[in-house]
Motif scaffolding. Structure first.
Motif, PDB file in Angstrom:
ATOM      1  N   TYR A 207       0.971  -1.133  -0.062  1.00 58.35           N
ATOM      2  CA  TYR A 207       0.025   0.034   0.233  1.00 58.35           C
ATOM      3  C   TYR A 207       0.850   1.135  -0.040  1.00 58.35           C
ATOM      4  CZ  TYR A 207      -4.049  -3.114   1.085  1.00 58.35           C
ATOM      5  OH  TYR A 207      -4.834  -3.969   1.158  1.00 58.35           O
ATOM      6  N   ALA A 208       0.475   2.404  -0.553  1.00 57.37           N
ATOM      7  CA  ALA A 208       0.936   3.456  -0.619  1.00 57.37           C
ATOM      8  C   ALA A 208       0.165   4.507   0.036  1.00 57.37           C
ATOM      9  CB  ALA A 208       1.292   4.227  -2.116  1.00 57.37           C
ATOM     10  N   PRO A 209       0.840   5.589   0.963  1.00 61.02           N
ATOM     11  CA  PRO A 209      -0.022   6.571   1.444  1.00 61.02           C
ATOM     12  C   PRO A 209      -0.649   7.373   0.646  1.00 61.02           C
ATOM     13  CG  PRO A 209       2.038   6.478   2.342  1.00 61.02           C
ATOM     14  CD  PRO A 209       2.259   5.629   1.215  1.00 61.02           C
ATOM     15  N   LYS A 210      -1.933   7.877   0.663  1.00 62.81           N
ATOM     16  CA  LYS A 210      -2.591   8.744  -0.025  1.00 62.81           C
ATOM     17  C   LYS A 210      -1.936  10.196   0.038  1.00 62.81           C
ATOM     18  CE  LYS A 210      -7.100   6.450   0.471  1.00 62.81           C
ATOM     19  NZ  LYS A 210      -8.701   6.443   1.048  1.00 62.81           N
ATOM     20  N   PRO A 211      -2.255  10.983  -0.773  1.00 64.68           N
ATOM     21  CA  PRO A 211      -1.800  12.389  -0.796  1.00 64.68           C
ATOM     22  C   PRO A 211      -2.176  13.156   0.619  1.00 64.68           C
ATOM     23  CG  PRO A 211      -2.680  12.083  -2.917  1.00 64.68           C
ATOM     24  CD  PRO A 211      -3.104  10.873  -2.002  1.00 64.68           C
ATOM     25  N   GLY A 212      -1.071  13.579   1.446  1.00 61.34           N
ATOM     26  CA  GLY A 212      -1.464  14.183   2.898  1.00 61.34           C
ATOM     27  C   GLY A 212      -1.710  13.299   3.803  1.00 61.34           C
ATOM     28  N   ALA A 213      -1.494  11.927   3.494  1.00 59.61           N
ATOM     29  CA  ALA A 213      -1.633  11.114   4.584  1.00 59.61           C
ATOM     30  C   ALA A 213      -0.588  11.095   5.986  1.00 59.61           C
ATOM     31  CB  ALA A 213      -1.805   9.684   4.399  1.00 59.61           C
ATOM     32  N   GLU A 214       0.513  11.449   5.236  1.00 60.05           N
ATOM     33  CA  GLU A 214       1.810  11.397   6.243  1.00 60.05           C
ATOM     34  C   GLU A 214       1.506  12.501   7.273  1.00 60.05           C
ATOM     35  OE1 GLU A 214       6.383  11.319   6.311  1.00 60.05           O
ATOM     36  OE2 GLU A 214       5.568  11.409   4.552  1.00 60.05           O
ATOM     37  N   GLU A 215       1.159  13.622   6.704  1.00 62.61           N
ATOM     38  CA  GLU A 215       0.958  14.869   7.669  1.00 62.61           C
ATOM     39  C   GLU A 215      -0.210  14.595   8.602  1.00 62.61           C
ATOM     40  OE1 GLU A 215       1.295  14.966   4.414  1.00 62.61           O
ATOM     41  OE2 GLU A 215       3.449  15.604   4.242  1.00 62.61           O
ATOM     42  N   ALA A 216      -1.194  14.061   8.041  1.00 60.61           N
ATOM     43  CA  ALA A 216      -2.338  13.756   9.015  1.00 60.61           C
ATOM     44  C   ALA A 216      -2.293  13.002   9.972  1.00 60.61           C
ATOM     45  CB  ALA A 216      -3.514  13.362   8.024  1.00 60.61           C
ATOM     46  N   ILE A 217      -1.531  11.799   9.540  1.00 60.85           N
ATOM     47  CA  ILE A 217      -1.069  10.871  10.680  1.00 60.85           C
ATOM     48  C   ILE A 217      -0.257  11.410  11.792  1.00 60.85           C
ATOM     49  CG2 ILE A 217       0.107   8.701  11.074  1.00 60.85           C
ATOM     50  CD1 ILE A 217      -0.764   7.806   8.020  1.00 60.85           C
ATOM     51  N   LYS A 218       0.698  12.337  11.257  1.00 61.12           N
ATOM     52  CA  LYS A 218       1.620  12.695  12.161  1.00 61.12           C
ATOM     53  C   LYS A 218       1.177  13.890  13.123  1.00 61.12           C
ATOM     54  CE  LYS A 218       6.006  12.403   9.932  1.00 61.12           C
ATOM     55  NZ  LYS A 218       7.165  13.006   9.314  1.00 61.12           N
TER      56      LYS A 218
END
Length: 457
Positions: A207-218
């Motif tokens: 799986y690959a993160p959706k756009p903006g997912a990393e910032e949202a998770i953090k």
């Protein structure tokens, strides 16, 4: 020794004291153990908020690191550490011993949960190397979730919480907050923040993160985790030295003592000279590393304790490359054999291409002897971790070898990890190097002291 915490260490201690659940995502070597023990000491003896603490750690860390760290610092003198390791009988005996902190290796997580279940006695749990619980399918993760509701305080320690991607975070954060931030189920987390990546008609392989997912998770986990990137808020020194204690098992410890005695009692203190002292020390350092050359110059393996500790360090680095210095040829060969099949790119430093590939990020473990890598090589672009599998007495070689990474152009803090077998010549060598004095004089003095100790047994 007096503990003089850095500002970031004081901050982390306070977070553990004030928050019932916290993840310390700090690089290896920044003092996560002393930070946690300091907080436990305050919670136990100043605030009376915890009674019994369970630490779950990798095997070699459980054997030595927590007990040694508690003994090292003056302010932790009240803390009683009980390692619950070894056979089931030994573990049960340790758990029945009055103590403040009980330490088990992670392989026994399911065992200790099944032993206590609804009568869970530990009001605080510390998971040393939280990434060991990154798989939601693992038995150790599932077992800990059974008793999570009975744990009032939990601390997760790791330097690399997402070594293989953001999917690794779900299980770790779930143990901290029981699903409040990233969801109660891994499937919901995956659907919300990831898209299928590699797949065929019937299966999704990654799986690959959706756009903006990393910032949202953090943002979601920012209040429960000290930091995803330590350098965002820490003022780090340029080089951090870290001694990793290695405990010999009973059989190996006896073999070392017998070997040391057989060598040293034959030496007349009056005729001991630098030549014979160096030979003796070399033999004892070989034994501390796990193998000794016999009369035919063939290595005889005695134990794998230091190799096991080395592999745990590699695991804790979670993909960060390391420049590994060895002392003897059999160290090199045993390291190469131990890392086979681990999915690592391991290379001996022999040619300019090896150095170029390291700097290009193509090598996980670059193995080098300090005498052949001490001068001239620029390796600072390839990594920021040095691991000393075996030390030698040359202060010049030691300092110059560390300078392969700790030099102009290095953009990250350099961490120097020393594997130190307890109760052996390893301790004498590291002390001599840290004193930065005449290593030859220290070699002679410390060896004579050991001769007297052995003769007095």
């Amino acid at each position: 020794m007096e503990f003089k915490p850095h500002p970031y260490q004081r901050y982390c201690v306070q977070r553990i004291v004030s928050d019932p659940a916290v993840g310390l995502f700090l690089d290896m070597g920044l003092g996560k153990t002393v930070i946690t023990l300091t907080a436990i000491n305050e919670l136990k003896y100043d605030r009376f908020q915890v009674q019994k603490v369970l630490v779950i750690a990798p095997k070699k860390v459980a054997e030595a690191t927590w007990s040694k760290e508690a003994e090292k610092w003056d302010h932790l003198s009240l803390l009683r550490i009980a390692p619950a390791l070894g056979s089931e009988q030994k573990r049960i005996r340790a758990l029945n011993t009055p103590a403040d902190v009980y330490v088990i290796n992670r392989e026994n997580t399911q065992w200790i949960v099944e032993r206590y279940r609804n009568a869970w006695p530990f009001d605080m749990v510390v998971i040393d190397e939280l990434t060991s619980f990154k798989s939601h399918k693992a038995k150790r993760f599932k077992a800990l979730t059974w008793v999570r509701g009975n744990v009032k305080r939990i601390v997760g320690l790791t330097g690399t919480p997402a070594p293989n991607g953001l999917l690794d975070l779900w299980a770790q954060v779930y143990l901290l907050d029981e699903g409040q931030r990233l969801g109660k189920r891994i499937t919901h987390y995956r659907e919300r923040y990831f898209d299928p990546d590699a797949r065929d008609r019937d299966h999704v392989f990654s799986y690959a993160p959706k756009p903006g997912a990393e910032e949202a998770i953090k943002r979601l986990i920012g209040d429960i985790c000290v930091s995803m990137n330590a350098e965002d808020y820490l003022r780090l020194p340029e080089m951090v030295e870290d001694a990793v204690p290695v405990m010999l098992d009973a059989k190996a410890a006896k073999a070392y003592r017998d070997f040391e005695r057989s060598l040293l009692v034959e030496i007349d203190d009056e005729i001991l000279d630098a030549g014979s002292a160096a030979v003796l020390s070399g033999k004892l350092l070989q034994m501390a590393n796990g193998a000794v050359y016999n009369g035919e110059k063939r290595p005889v393996e005695v134990h794998s304790c230091k190799l096991e500790a080395f592999l745990e360090i590699v695991e804790r680095l979670s993909g960060s490359p390391a420049l590994v210095f060895y002392n003897f040829q059999h160290d090199l060969e045993r390291i190469e054999k131990a890392t086979e099949g681990k999915g690592l790119t391991v290379r001996r430093l022999k040619t300019p291409k090896d150095a170029d590939d390291w700097n290009a990020g193509k090598i996980d473990l670059l193995l080098a002897h300090p005498a052949s890598a001490a001068y001239g090589l620029n390796l600072q672009e390839g990594g920021n971790h040095v691991v000393w599998f075996g030390l030698n007495w040359s202060l010049e070689l030691y300092q110059q070898a560390n300078k392969r990474l700790h030099r102009q152009g290095q953009k990250r803090t350099v961490f120097v990890h020393h594997l130190v077998t307890q109760g052996t010549r390893d301790e004498d060598v590291l002390e001599a190097l840290r004193m930065k004095g005449d290593a030859q004089e220290h070699l002679m003095r410390s060896l004579k002291a050991r001769i007297e100790k052995v003769k007095g047994r």
